[in-house]
Design an enzyme around this catalytic site. Structure first.
Site, PDB file in Angstrom:
ATOM      1  N   ASP A   8       5.846  -8.893  -8.867  1.00 40.64           N
ATOM      2  CA  ASP A   8       6.050  -9.920  -7.641  1.00 40.64           C
ATOM      3  C   ASP A   8       4.792 -10.519  -7.521  1.00 40.64           C
ATOM      4  OD1 ASP A   8       6.784 -10.690  -5.364  1.00 40.64           O
ATOM      5  OD2 ASP A   8       6.734  -8.997  -4.252  1.00 40.64           O
ATOM      6  N   HIS A  58       9.129  -3.957   1.284  1.00 41.58           N
ATOM      7  CA  HIS A  58       8.407  -5.049   2.090  1.00 41.58           C
ATOM      8  C   HIS A  58       8.772  -4.475   3.508  1.00 41.58           C
ATOM      9  CE1 HIS A  58       8.845  -7.571  -1.582  1.00 41.58           C
ATOM     10  NE2 HIS A  58       7.401  -7.105  -1.609  1.00 41.58           N
ATOM     11  N   PHE A  59       8.023  -5.377   4.271  1.00 39.99           N
ATOM     12  CA  PHE A  59       8.014  -4.834   5.740  1.00 39.99           C
ATOM     13  C   PHE A  59       7.512  -5.789   6.808  1.00 39.99           C
ATOM     14  CE2 PHE A  59       4.238  -2.646   4.564  1.00 39.99           C
ATOM     15  CZ  PHE A  59       3.410  -3.032   5.475  1.00 39.99           C
ATOM     16  N   HIS A  79      -2.003  -9.196  -3.527  1.00 36.12           N
ATOM     17  CA  HIS A  79      -2.667  -8.188  -4.444  1.00 36.12           C
ATOM     18  C   HIS A  79      -1.954  -8.024  -5.733  1.00 36.12           C
ATOM     19  CE1 HIS A  79       0.210  -6.133  -1.235  1.00 36.12           C
ATOM     20  NE2 HIS A  79       0.806  -6.285  -2.459  1.00 36.12           N
ATOM     21  N   MET A 124       4.732   3.752   6.802  1.00 36.19           N
ATOM     22  CA  MET A 124       5.412   3.213   8.215  1.00 36.19           C
ATOM     23  C   MET A 124       5.044   4.542   9.021  1.00 36.19           C
ATOM     24  SD  MET A 124       9.327   3.694   7.727  1.00 36.19           S
ATOM     25  CE  MET A 124       9.672   3.424   5.929  1.00 36.19           C
ATOM     26  N   HIS A 151      -5.033  -1.730  -2.471  1.00 37.93           N
ATOM     27  CA  HIS A 151      -4.130  -2.427  -1.654  1.00 37.93           C
ATOM     28  C   HIS A 151      -3.159  -1.747  -0.793  1.00 37.93           C
ATOM     29  CE1 HIS A 151      -0.977  -1.056  -4.079  1.00 37.93           C
ATOM     30  NE2 HIS A 151      -0.210  -2.192  -3.660  1.00 37.93           N
TER      31      HIS A 151
HETATM   32  P1  5GP Z   1       3.109  -2.426  -3.197  1.00 44.35           P
HETATM   33  O1  5GP Z   1       2.621  -3.682  -2.595  1.00 44.35           O
HETATM   34  O2  5GP Z   1       2.433  -1.485  -4.217  1.00 44.35           O
HETATM   35  O3  5GP Z   1       4.383  -2.297  -3.389  1.00 44.35           O
HETATM   36  O4  5GP Z   1       2.807  -1.587  -1.771  1.00 44.35           O
HETATM   37  C1  5GP Z   1       1.715  -1.743  -1.009  1.00 44.35           C
HETATM   38  C2  5GP Z   1       1.518  -0.548   0.045  1.00 44.35           C
HETATM   39  O5  5GP Z   1       2.125  -0.585   1.201  1.00 44.35           O
HETATM   40  C3  5GP Z   1       1.843   0.766  -0.575  1.00 44.35           C
HETATM   41  O6  5GP Z   1       0.838   1.353  -1.377  1.00 44.35           O
HETATM   42  C4  5GP Z   1       1.868   1.637   0.826  1.00 44.35           C
HETATM   43  O7  5GP Z   1       0.648   2.176   0.942  1.00 44.35           O
HETATM   44  C5  5GP Z   1       1.978   0.571   1.661  1.00 44.35           C
HETATM   45  N1  5GP Z   1       3.314   0.565   2.391  1.00 44.35           N
HETATM   46  C6  5GP Z   1       4.718   0.911   1.875  1.00 44.35           C
HETATM   47  N2  5GP Z   1       5.642   0.803   2.942  1.00 44.35           N
HETATM   48  C7  5GP Z   1       4.919   0.674   4.132  1.00 44.35           C
HETATM   49  C8  5GP Z   1       5.346   0.550   5.511  1.00 44.35           C
HETATM   50  O8  5GP Z   1       6.228   0.448   5.985  1.00 44.35           O
HETATM   51  N3  5GP Z   1       4.378   0.418   6.363  1.00 44.35           N
HETATM   52  C9  5GP Z   1       3.083   0.413   6.181  1.00 44.35           C
HETATM   53  N4  5GP Z   1       2.087   0.087   7.020  1.00 44.35           N
HETATM   54  N5  5GP Z   1       2.390   0.456   4.849  1.00 44.35           N
HETATM   55  C10 5GP Z   1       3.362   0.601   3.930  1.00 44.35           C
HETATM   56 MN    MN Z   2       6.137  -7.095  -3.365  1.00 41.10          MN
HETATM   57 MN    MN Z   3       3.160  -5.585  -2.485  1.00 40.49          MN
END
Ligand code: 5GP
Ligand code: MN
Ligand code: MN
Length: 475
Positions: free
Chosen positions: A88, A202-203, A325, A373, A395
């Site tokens: 991604d 993703h959120f 990231h 979350m 990250h």
């Molecule tokens: P990645 O980019 O590796 O897919 O995820 C980035 C980071 O987002 C994860 O390592 C996790 O700590 C954080 N993360 C995942 N879901 C959520 C969420 O719903 N809320 C928040 N605040 N952080 C999240």
């Molecule tokens: Mn992504």
């Molecule tokens: Mn990501």
């Protein structure tokens, strides 16, 4: 594998067969690292002439290379590896400020209403973008500058507005001839997703802020205050990045076969920066970075519309910062031009560093670290001693369980408990049941406080504010 050698507090070096790996982690995180991450680093170090390789404490196994990797080659004779950028491309985090206090969202019904409104303006999955007048070609070529002016909340000189100045990058310039050999279907199939969130983790999360006493001055300069409501957004380059993947993977695999290079892991692909394939990949990557930053901007545009519907049209929501990231950037370190890969690591530049965007030159820029979350997320600032890791920090918290393994380890009840379900403090989500998003539960991730302790202890960055979740929209 030989033993880790301590070179500083929370900084170890590990001598592997093919080179040296730097590790930034406290004792607890270090002990919990899966041995497979060392194997993966050792295999990555087979790529010739590596200048530096490290893991942040959120490191975990992923395709070809670990999430949490910083890997550096010299621009003059180095390599670029799409596997150490990640699939991604341009995935990143953005935070917007609001003038609201958490009291304003104390009533659960208000949080529910906000989430409904956000869903109205920001499609989550395969629903088409509501912004039909945005031209995909302009966005991949010009990033935020490629968006029609009506989508910038500020009027005036585009290069001077906050939506452009308070970002890691608003636009990457590159050789656009790289786009010419892409098949027509890529343009056709990816054109209608701008401003949509995407699935997985993703959120869009509504959080409240607690400023860290030690950094109150910086926090105030950045516009943060105790109890403040902020919005954190996590998304990437959507189908554009995904569809480029098969194009560059096939071409680079062919080249590697022709040159007779490769490792025992077929998912680790790499190519000399100055080979035609290397330059071409970097140019495609830049197009995806442009897409990703514009996409997060448009998501924020939708979020702002939702907040204004609930709290009035004069509510302002300026961007605090937007950073990535999953990318590789050409940066100068100690006078040398380097290609710095960050796969699931994020940049945290200290005060005074010339790569900071102008508004953050004096303080260093906000480094935005999501947790989960149900736990804290962090706003940090880089330290001068972060130089030893090319100014890369964690990250996120990083996964413990792969998506398909979460169900074996965590129950829906435990998940609900960590979200304060049934109390006034409940973290409200955009789903009827938590069952569907169990793969993203807090228990699927490492303890973010341990990760942050590692990064702070290693002298890479310090905490400016802690953000706690109030409501979350998952893709
Ligand atoms: P990645 O980019 O590796 O897919 O995820 C980035 C980071 O987002 C994860 O390592 C996790 O700590 C954080 N993360 C995942 N879901 C959520 C969420 O719903 N809320 C928040 N605040 N952080 C999240
Ligand atoms: Mn992504
Ligand atoms: Mn990501």
């Amino acid at each position: 594998m030989s033993m880790a050698r301590e070179v500083g507090k929370y900084h170890q070096t590990v001598k592997l067969r093919n080179g040296v790996l730097h590790l930034f982690a406290n004792a607890e995180v270090l002990a919990s690292l899966d041995r497979k991450v060392y194997k993966m680093a050792d295999n990555n170090l087979r790529i010739p002439r590596n200048h530096f390789m490290s893991y942040t404490p959120d490191a975990h196994v992923s395709s070809g290379a670990c999430v949490g990797t910083t890997a550096v080659w010299k621009m003059s004779d180095g390599f670029v590896s799409p596997s150490i950028v990640g699939s991604d491309i341009g995935c990143g985090i953005r935070v917007h400020l609001t003038p609201l206090h958490k009291r304003d969202l104390q009533d659960k019904k208000v949080r529910r209403k906000l989430i409904k409104r956000i869903e109205k303006y920001v499609p989550t999955k395969r629903i088409a973008s509501p912004f039909r007048n945005i031209e995909l070609e302009r966005v991949v070529k010009e990033g935020i500058y490629g968006l029609p002016a009506e989508y910038l909340p500020e009027r005036g000189d585009v290069s001077a507005v906050r939506s452009v100045t308070h970002l890691e990058h608003a636009r990457f310039a590159y050789d656009m001839a790289a786009l010419e050999i892409l098949p027509e279907r890529i343009w056709k199939q990816t054109g209608r997703e701008l401003g949509t969130l995407g699935g997985g983790n993703h959120f869009i999360e509504i959080q409240h802020v607690r400023v860290d006493e030690g950094q109150r001055k910086i926090a105030e300069k950045w516009g943060l205050f105790d109890g403040q409501v902020v919005v954190m957004i996590h998304s990437g380059s959507r189908a554009w990045g995904r569809m480029l993947r098969s194009e560059y993977t096939n071409r680079i695999k062919d080249a590697m076969e022709m040159w007779g290079i490769g490792t025992r892991d077929p998912r680790l692909i790499y190519v000399p920066i100055h080979a035609e394939e290397g330059r071409w990949y970097l140019n495609l990557m830049y197009s995806a970075l442009n897409y990703a930053v514009a996409n997060r901007h448009m998501i924020a545009f939708g979020v702002r519309a939702a907040f204004q519907e609930v709290f009035g049209t004069d509510l302002e929501m300026p961007v605090l910062y937007d950073l990535m990231h999953n990318y590789a950037l050409e940066e100068t370190h100690r006078g040398q031009s380097m290609l710095v890969h960050r796969k699931g690591t994020t940049r945290a530049l200290p005060a005074g560093h010339e790569l900071n965007p102008e508004p953050y030159r004096a303080t260093g820029h906000p480094a935005l670290i999501p947790g989960s979350m149900g736990t804290a997320s962090y706003i940090m600032v880089g330290a001068k001693s972060g130089e030893k890791n090319f100014y890369s920090i964690c990250h996120g918290a990083g996964r413990i369980y792969a998506r398909d393994a979460v169900r074996e380890h965590v129950s829906v009840d435990a998940f609900a408990h960590s979200m304060n379900v049934g109390t006034e403090e409940e973290v409200v989500v955009n789903r009827w049941t938590l069952e569907h998003i169990l793969t993203e539960c807090p228990q699927a991730y490492k303890d973010v406080d341990q990760i942050i302790d590692s990064v702070v202890g290693a002298g890479l960055a310090s905490v400016v504010a802690v953000c706690r979740p109030m409501a979350v929209v998952k893709g």
